[in-house]
Design a protein around this motif. Sequence first.
Motif, PDB file in Angstrom:
ATOM      1  N   TYR A 239     -20.074  55.874  33.433  1.00  0.00           N
ATOM      2  CA  TYR A 239     -20.042  55.319  34.790  1.00  0.00           C
ATOM      3  C   TYR A 239     -19.983  53.788  34.764  1.00  0.00           C
ATOM      4  O   TYR A 239     -20.160  53.146  35.806  1.00  0.00           O
TER       5      TYR A 239
ATOM      6  N   VAL B  98     -12.972  51.891  39.115  1.00  0.00           N
ATOM      7  CA  VAL B  98     -14.100  52.821  38.980  1.00  0.00           C
ATOM      8  C   VAL B  98     -15.422  52.069  39.058  1.00  0.00           C
ATOM      9  O   VAL B  98     -16.377  52.528  39.683  1.00  0.00           O
TER      10      VAL B  98
ATOM     11  N   GLU C 106     -16.300  51.255  42.694  1.00  0.00           N
ATOM     12  CA  GLU C 106     -16.766  52.435  43.423  1.00  0.00           C
ATOM     13  C   GLU C 106     -18.187  52.807  43.032  1.00  0.00           C
ATOM     14  O   GLU C 106     -19.005  53.180  43.887  1.00  0.00           O
ATOM     15  N   ASN C 107     -18.529  52.666  41.747  1.00  0.00           N
ATOM     16  CA  ASN C 107     -19.881  53.003  41.308  1.00  0.00           C
ATOM     17  C   ASN C 107     -20.907  51.964  41.750  1.00  0.00           C
ATOM     18  O   ASN C 107     -22.055  52.298  42.044  1.00  0.00           O
TER      19      ASN C 107
ATOM     20  N   GLN D 265     -19.706  58.869  46.254  1.00  0.00           N
ATOM     21  CA  GLN D 265     -20.388  59.280  45.044  1.00  0.00           C
ATOM     22  C   GLN D 265     -19.793  58.546  43.847  1.00  0.00           C
ATOM     23  O   GLN D 265     -18.593  58.266  43.795  1.00  0.00           O
ATOM     24  N   ARG D 266     -20.651  58.242  42.888  1.00  0.00           N
ATOM     25  CA  ARG D 266     -20.143  57.598  41.691  1.00  0.00           C
ATOM     26  C   ARG D 266     -19.380  58.621  40.842  1.00  0.00           C
ATOM     27  O   ARG D 266     -19.625  59.823  40.928  1.00  0.00           O
ATOM     28  N   ARG D 267     -18.476  58.102  40.009  1.00  0.00           N
ATOM     29  CA  ARG D 267     -17.679  58.986  39.171  1.00  0.00           C
ATOM     30  C   ARG D 267     -17.494  58.370  37.793  1.00  0.00           C
ATOM     31  O   ARG D 267     -17.565  57.147  37.622  1.00  0.00           O
TER      32      ARG D 267
ATOM     33  N   TYR E 118     -15.454  57.378  34.279  1.00  0.00           N
ATOM     34  CA  TYR E 118     -14.123  56.855  33.996  1.00  0.00           C
ATOM     35  C   TYR E 118     -13.380  57.809  33.073  1.00  0.00           C
ATOM     36  O   TYR E 118     -13.872  58.187  32.005  1.00  0.00           O
TER      37      TYR E 118
END
Length: 638
Positions: A288, A329, A332-333, A343-345, A347
């Motif tokens: 993450y 990414v 977004e996190n 929601q976090r995702r 990579y």
Amino acid sequence: MSRPRIVIVGAGFAGYRTARTLSRLTRHQADIVLLNPTDYFLYLPLLPQVAAGILEPRRVSVSLSGTLPRVRLVLGEADGIDLDGRTVHYTDPEGGEGTLRYDRLVLAAGSVNKLLPIPGVAEHAHGFRGLPEALYLRDHVTRQVELAAAADDRAECAARCTFVVVGAGYTGTEVAAHGQMYTDAQVRRHPMRTGMRPRWMLLDVAERVLPEMDERLSRTAERVLRQRGVDVRMGTSVKEATHDGVLLTDGTTVDTRTLVWCVGVRPDPLVESLGLPMERGRLLVDPYLQVPGRPELFACGDVAAVPDLTKPGQYTPMTAQHAWRHGKVCAENVAASLGIGGQRRAYRHRDMGFVVDLGGAKAAANPLGVPMSGPAAGAVTRGYHLAAMPGNRVRVAADWLLDAVLPRQAVQLGLVRSWSVPLESASPEVARVPGRPDAGPAGSAGSAGSAGGPGRTEPAERRQGGEPAKARPGEEPAKSQPDGESAKSQPGGEPAKGQPGGEPAKSQPGGEPAKAQPGGEPARKHPGRPGADGASGERHRTSESARPRPAHAPGTSRKAAEPSAAPKPSTGARRSEAPGGTRSSGRTRSPGAPAPTRSAGPPADPGPEPPPNQPPPGPDIAPGPVKRTDGPAVEGDS
């Protein structure tokens, strides 16, 4: 309740993408601060075209303030991070100091030059990582061809029109390909002796050109280079460099006045000072992009060792393809961690392929794994660059169109001198200028050779414009380190005033300018004299007349109490593969240096003057010795 603050260090591919995505996601729910030493994002894949006269420099420079709404830009270099206090200390381009408080910190500092312990390289080679270096190379190549055309001696003519590029990766291959076309076009206007033409050499210890790419594309690139007359030598590198030429590992001596260093990059050592787990110089993060045990700290780009979920047990390579997608990414996190996003995702990304522009209508590319060459690859390559650039697309396309129908302008602008772009500079995207300090702490590769240009290092006490910074209590700097007291007989020691590199008469070119003239020492009570006040969270300036010079007291930084305190330039632009193969850019910092301790003190001196041996406008002169302090290299893009 105040809004949370997000601080992003570096505006390369990863940092710029992080800031742009956060600007869209937060919608005024958080303060976004971007710390970078320049006010532009540099699109490095097109830098060889700047050196070859195809594109103007501003075409590849995208304004940060103009393309990042709701993002506050702070010009400066991060030179210290307090993880427990959640603050970032920085130095601005004019020597002022300040700190930034953060609730979330994103490290996207990028990478620095990968240097090898080869005698003479640090003194006589130039890198290719920023706009100043590209502009210098264009002027230098133009000048060498013009001098070669006017030379009476055949050997001198051959040496001046021989150009050696070390590193057959993306940067080196493109520089050699575009350079050969540029000099061939120039020779048509300045005919040389019968039977002589510009000679470009491309060297690498690898077995083939572009070893990162498919073997078929490597053969295509090598064939194009050889057809244009480039001397490609694989399994060969430089053993020693001098002003008059280079000695190769195969025993061959090549007379040349030009050595371009394109051997790759390594992670910026800023992250090493944090004392966190590392992987070959890169900060370990989870999928993450978050540092384990530090929920407020994120890292992306070349400084982050991101697990490659498509290849278990490996980390994503140091390429712009990954850095650009890391940024999205990561943003977004970060937003998810503040509760203002989704929601976090993790990579996860597969390589999309690579593109290499070989000049004209030639290119090598394998988009989505499909190998291409010739005009089709050239169209795909330029189409990709136009789509990937975050700005200036119409201007870039217009320059390409003009280049196709009009001859290139081969003129010397003379804006960047050799001493302004030393190979070991900690900040290749910022040219050294008189009156601005530009030296790193002891033991940094960025400080060696950066004061007087390549090979023209002044003694430590002159590089900083005063007495060198002493060690902090309990620490004694090594005598041989760049910022320690150098032995007079060692490289970098004080030369005899009558010798090359000695102090010239003040009325001679390169001498000390008059104090009232531009670049001279400002008046002591001038309100613009840089000062520092580290007591608050923002930068403040004080005039020297308003503050007495404090004595060095225990517990305070010697740098703050002495006039040698000087900021280090930073942020680097680095180059990596695009579409996965464009070289990513970010902030640079002096390698191997711990974060310095800063405290409030008197204003620093305005910095070093131009090197005392700086010649008047004309051909470059032989640089002198420079002490190298390069640390262990970490393999990056070569």
